[in-house]
Scaffold this active site. Structure first.
Site, PDB file in Angstrom:
ATOM      1  N   GLY A  43       0.829  -1.199   0.000  1.00  0.00           N
ATOM      2  CA  GLY A  43       0.000   0.000   0.000  1.00  0.00           C
ATOM      3  C   GLY A  43       0.863   1.249   0.000  1.00  0.00           C
ATOM      4  O   GLY A  43       0.528   2.248  -0.650  1.00  0.00           O
ATOM      5  N   CYS A  80       4.041   1.709  11.313  1.00  0.00           N
ATOM      6  CA  CYS A  80       5.162   1.900  10.386  1.00  0.00           C
ATOM      7  C   CYS A  80       6.255   2.787  10.961  1.00  0.00           C
ATOM      8  O   CYS A  80       6.729   3.714  10.315  1.00  0.00           O
ATOM      9  CB  CYS A  80       4.667   2.497   9.079  1.00  0.00           C
TER      10      CYS A  80
END
Lengths: 391, 391
Positions: free
Chosen positions: B72, B327
């Protein structure tokens, strides 16, 4: 791939069952995010770091120097744009590559040109070799990166990387080496060869597709191609392909222990193919260097035949080969820039065929392939008006 | 992930066994290069095209509009740099995003700024919603791209994409939607919502990691991020991750048939978690929008506790949750820009925890999690000097 005589390992290497098996726990059970600060991330994180060590060991690098990517092409893009492109910050906007580089190198250079970069494309001799002295003379005060492949997947020629590395290191210019076709087939050591960045691909090592790596020497600046999270020490964002990385790691470990024995296994088979064709077929010649070449690699041009047509005819007979670089549309075949760089005429370059043998091939397969190649060339030539006129 | 109460589906969704099973033939048998002009490429090529259709169907797009990526994050980078960045050719160097976008969006915008781009970062209200009127007023004659997420993985808030799409389509400016967290959780239709480009991730659909997609409406120009071969219609070079793409395709097909029923399954569980915490815990509040939010998503800030410390304590008790966006490095936790954008103080924002439920969770797991969350918050607060002073 049962029933096929597979001679196209350059397009896709048959994966090693051990590598595929190693991936499974990370698909079915240990599927957590490696960056998660909880137990579900622990095993995936450890597995990625283990694989990093395995890939580093294959090329004599430090594990922290390995950046996992999704392909060899992405690694090549990251090298040219991320290392070469970062030169702009120091006023360096000059790139040096060879005329036989992979499309992912040449088109990455072109992508930088609108940003003020210029690219010196070094010529090769008729065997596909780059003279290291040409690298020396192409260097300028504004050279940001030299990128030379270790070996061409298309013509098989190995380059004198250690000699080039000595030149670039002395000049203080980073050397990137596209080792996608070479790694796993010939020994490579980034320290001994003075390589600053090296691309490799999981698939070419016998791992799964969807993974590659750029190995970057400590101290070399890399601008990310994919920005976002802090994965890969902020050099490549995105959720890690943990199963793929694990598969690549194991494949790297396996080929590392076998790479020195590979040539002795594949050279007799390659000679058998070449000698068989010499005895059964006229009007063809091998391309690339006669001796300084990848083990298992035989590339050739066949006169009065289109390479693509021959490959498709061979496919119908159960033989898989390539008509040059496979990274092109099936229908958009043109004469390859690499072959034209060797000085081949367009008409000959269109007759290019590449055989990439792998460790699973047998002498019986080679003998059968020789018969089928000769049969199909004869058949295709019989249909060719140019060949009929000539004979 | 046996023995763990898994409430971290935003960081990593447990993969669907059917998707993992569908990958296997492409790891073990049909591993050819999809671009190879021989039989070994046929099945891989057909499988990639089949998966393209499955992903397209999930979001109401045409198969040719799907570009497979490796994540993504890569899809988001390709949208900002490849569509937004391509605006430079028409003199358009203005980007509009929201303050709650994923790091891969915000940092991609920053990467374009040295090339003359400016970014308007739209504020959100205290529930994390963007007022579509703000998009309208931020548009300029040089806006190259508007990029607004469908939903935040961090605060769960859904955006009014169809309203924003009506505005951008009328203005003739492309709208990119980061639907990584939303796709598979809420229905999305690119045609009905007037979306020009949409990012999604295989993992969030229940497919393997290492795959994502950018869906780009026909006629919208995309500059490649990865140059080289002609894969993905020359919009993304590199050997295709065939097994990963196949897994993503099947996951997309499965979630497509279930997405409308997902909310009725997850809403009672999410309410049970929220109500349980309300009954057992003081000094916390949910973040994001109370009703316009992802199913299964409960995000909150807990006073006098560090989110990271709570998540690690929960992990020791067998509960997996997130402390915001995953992340980031495990050790580099800072207050999240998204939470600060909601107007939360730094001290509260540091107490962020995100629970992402999935279809496999049970009421018993939720009840057990409530007890363990309350226990650990109490324990951590007992160690906190600030909390002791206050009480």
């Amino acid at each position: 791939m049962s029933g096929i005589i597979y001679l196209d390992s350059i397009s896709a290497m048959p994966p090693r069952p051990e590598a595929i098996a190693a991936m499974q726990p990370f698909l079915t059970e240990s599927w957590g995010n490696p960056m998660a600060p909880h137990a579900a991330g622990d095993r995936p994180k450890a597995a990625v770091e283990h694989a990093r060590g395995q890939v580093a060991a294959l090329v004599g690098a430090d594990p922290n120097e390995v950046i996992f990517t999704a392909s060899g092409s992405e690694a090549n893009n990251l090298a040219i744009k991320g290392i070469g492109g970062a030169g702009a910050g120091r006023g360096r906007r000059h790139l040096i590559v060879s005329a036989v580089e992979h499309p992912s190198i040449l088109s990455s250079c072109r992508a930088l040109e609108p940003h003020g970069f210029t690219t010196a494309v070094l010529p090769v001799d008729s065997t596909g070799r780059i003279d290291p002295a040409r690298v020396q003379s192409a260097l300028t005060g504004s050279t940001a990166l030299v990128s030379i492949q270790a070996a061409s997947g298309e013509i098989g020629t190995l380059q004198a990387i250690a000699e080039i590395g000595a030149i670039t290191r002395r000049a203080g210019v980073p050397l990137h080496v596209d080792a996608v076709a070479a790694s796993g087939r010939v020994p490579i050591d980034v320290a001994a060869m003075q390589i600053d960045a090296l691309s490799c691909s999981s698939n070419q090592l016998g791992g799964p597709p969807g993974v590659g790596a750029l190995v970057v020497r400590r101290g070399i600046r890399v601008e990310p191609l994919i920005h976002g999270g802090t994965q890969e020490h902020s050099r490549r964002a995105g959720l890690e392909n943990v199963p793929g990385i694990v598969g690549m790691g194991l494949a790297a470990e396996l080929v590392r222990s076998e790479v020195r024995a590979l040539r002795s296994r594949l050279d007799p088979l390659t000679a058998r193919l070449r000698d068989g064709l010499h005895s059964k077929l006229e009007n063809w010649k091998p391309t690339g260097h006669p001796t300084e070449r990848l083990p298992g690699h035989l590339s050739l041009v066949v006169q009065f035949v289109e390479g693509e047509a021959l490959v498709m005819a061979l496919s119908r007979d159960g033989v898989a080969a390539a008509a040059g670089v496979t990274c092109r549309e099936r229908t958009a075949w043109r004469a390859s820039p690499s072959l034209l760089a060797l000085g081949l005429e367009q008409s000959l370059a269109q007759g290019a065929v590449v055989f990439g043998l792998w460790r699973g091939n047998t002498p019986e397969e080679i003998d059968r392939a020789v018969v089928l190649i000769a049969k199909n060339v004869t058949h295709l030539r019989a249909l060719s008006p140019i060949y009929s006129e000539r004979t």
